[in-house]
Design an enzyme around this catalytic site. Structure first.
Site, PDB file in Angstrom:
ATOM      1  N   ASN A 145       0.877  -1.169   0.000  1.00  0.00           N
ATOM      2  CA  ASN A 145       0.000   0.000   0.000  1.00  0.00           C
ATOM      3  C   ASN A 145       0.917   1.223   0.000  1.00  0.00           C
ATOM      4  O   ASN A 145       1.620   1.480   0.983  1.00  0.00           O
ATOM      5  CB  ASN A 145      -0.927   0.004   1.224  1.00  0.00           C
ATOM      6  N   GLU A 178      -3.959   1.818  -2.875  1.00  0.00           N
ATOM      7  CA  GLU A 178      -4.082   3.257  -2.599  1.00  0.00           C
ATOM      8  C   GLU A 178      -3.247   4.085  -3.577  1.00  0.00           C
ATOM      9  O   GLU A 178      -2.402   4.891  -3.184  1.00  0.00           O
ATOM     10  CB  GLU A 178      -3.727   3.586  -1.145  1.00  0.00           C
ATOM     11  N   ASP A 214      -3.852  -4.964   1.237  1.00  0.00           N
ATOM     12  CA  ASP A 214      -4.080  -4.295   2.518  1.00  0.00           C
ATOM     13  C   ASP A 214      -5.433  -4.760   3.028  1.00  0.00           C
ATOM     14  O   ASP A 214      -6.463  -4.292   2.557  1.00  0.00           O
ATOM     15  CB  ASP A 214      -4.039  -2.782   2.317  1.00  0.00           C
ATOM     16  N   ASN A 265      -6.615  -4.501   6.126  1.00  0.00           N
ATOM     17  CA  ASN A 265      -7.172  -3.671   7.201  1.00  0.00           C
ATOM     18  C   ASN A 265      -7.790  -4.515   8.320  1.00  0.00           C
ATOM     19  O   ASN A 265      -8.783  -4.099   8.945  1.00  0.00           O
ATOM     20  CB  ASN A 265      -8.185  -2.663   6.645  1.00  0.00           C
ATOM     21  N   ASP A 267      -1.391  -6.028   6.411  1.00  0.00           N
ATOM     22  CA  ASP A 267      -1.154  -6.367   5.006  1.00  0.00           C
ATOM     23  C   ASP A 267      -0.759  -7.841   4.956  1.00  0.00           C
ATOM     24  O   ASP A 267       0.191  -8.255   5.633  1.00  0.00           O
ATOM     25  CB  ASP A 267      -0.035  -5.487   4.443  1.00  0.00           C
ATOM     26  N   ASP A 322       2.836   4.809   4.906  1.00  0.00           N
ATOM     27  CA  ASP A 322       2.674   4.289   6.274  1.00  0.00           C
ATOM     28  C   ASP A 322       2.694   2.763   6.294  1.00  0.00           C
ATOM     29  O   ASP A 322       2.815   2.167   7.368  1.00  0.00           O
ATOM     30  CB  ASP A 322       1.422   4.868   6.963  1.00  0.00           C
ATOM     31  N   HIS A 323       2.597   2.126   5.121  1.00  0.00           N
ATOM     32  CA  HIS A 323       2.667   0.658   5.025  1.00  0.00           C
ATOM     33  C   HIS A 323       4.023   0.214   4.477  1.00  0.00           C
ATOM     34  O   HIS A 323       4.653   0.932   3.703  1.00  0.00           O
ATOM     35  CB  HIS A 323       1.606   0.129   4.066  1.00  0.00           C
TER      36      HIS A 323
END
Length: 255
Positions: free
Chosen positions: A7, A34, A145, A147, A216, A245-246
DNA sequence: ATGCCTCAGCTCCTGAGA
């Protein structure tokens, strides 16, 4: 064969980092989530110069997914067939006889919210679709991802975050229902470091403090479990300036 | 703490992410 998922939180911002990472980690397939850009702005030429074909499924501002591959991407499908969705979250293709599904699961925001209800509907639709895909494609990878964390081992503060978004029993039940189709959490097939996360909040110096979540995942079918030789998170890109951030997750198969 | 950071966009604030 090496496959990875990442991501990138805006491909526009992260493109140089993705190209750098691919140069250092020449995987065969990379699933991106994303993108936050439309297909007309997808950098096909940059990836082609790096030796990658690409199929993009973007949208403006939010979401957007893509598959990059050194070998041709065949029988490309966008989103979950039969599930009406305005958001671009899923892209699938067959590469060298392996069915690859790259997915950006809904965030869900907060238990009880409309977005959480959408996440539950989306997860149910994904499961019923993947059930049929597994019949047609015994060699199947479902990565992206999610989540969702599997359990406390995936959470830096399991007490403080108990039953919060990504950690609720309802989300984890859906994740286990995917596992029950005959899929396996690749990372857990191999020894892993302590505090093995794939996402860290931008705030509070969370990465430096090892305050993260493993959300992830790369799920693989029985046939691929038999030939999986390694799977791990690569946290190094999180140390970049202006990182996503991933972090990427990488799977190695002996095919 | 309805906070902290990052990104996109009808951009100087807001919505969304996780």
């Amino acid at each position: 064969m090496k496959l990875a998922t990442w991501n990138v939180n805006s491909l526009n911002v992260r493109l140089p980092q993705v190209l750098d990472w691919l140069a250092a980690n020449p995987v065969d397939v990379l699933a991106l989530q994303e993108l936050k850009l439309t297909d007309d702005k997808f950098p096909f030429q940059d990836f082609a110069a790096a030796g990658y074909l690409a199929e993009s499924f973007g949208q403006k501002t939010y979401n957007g997914v893509a598959l990059l591959s050194r070998a041709p991407l065949q029988a490309v499908v966008r989103n979950i067939p039969g599930f009406e969705d305005e958001m671009a979250r899923v892209i699938s293709a067959t590469v060298n006889g392996v069915r690859v599904i790259g997915a950006y699961f809904p965030n869900g925001q907060e238990p009880g919210s409309d977005k959480f209800a959408y996440k539950m509907r989306w997860l149910a639709a994904l499961r019923e679709w993947v059930r049929g895909e597994l019949v047609q494609h015994p060699r199947l990878v479902l990565m992206g991802d999610y989540n969702i964390t599997f359990d406390d081992l995936d959470v830096w503060d399991p007490v403080g975050l108990k039953e919060t978004i990504h950690c609720t029993t309802e989300e984890r039940t859906h994740l286990q229902a995917l596992i029950a189709l005959g899929l396996h959490d690749s990372v857990r097939l191999f020894p892993q470091p302590e505090r093995n996360y794939s996402w860290w909040d931008y705030r509070n110096m969370a990465f430096r403090r090892k305050q993260g979540l493993r959300i992830d995942h790369i799920l693989i079918s029985d046939a691929l479990k038999a030939v999986a030789t390694a799977c791990a998170v690569d946290p190094t890109p999180r140390k970049n300036e202006r990182p996503s951030d991933h972090a990427p997750v990488v799977l190695e198969l002996q095919l």
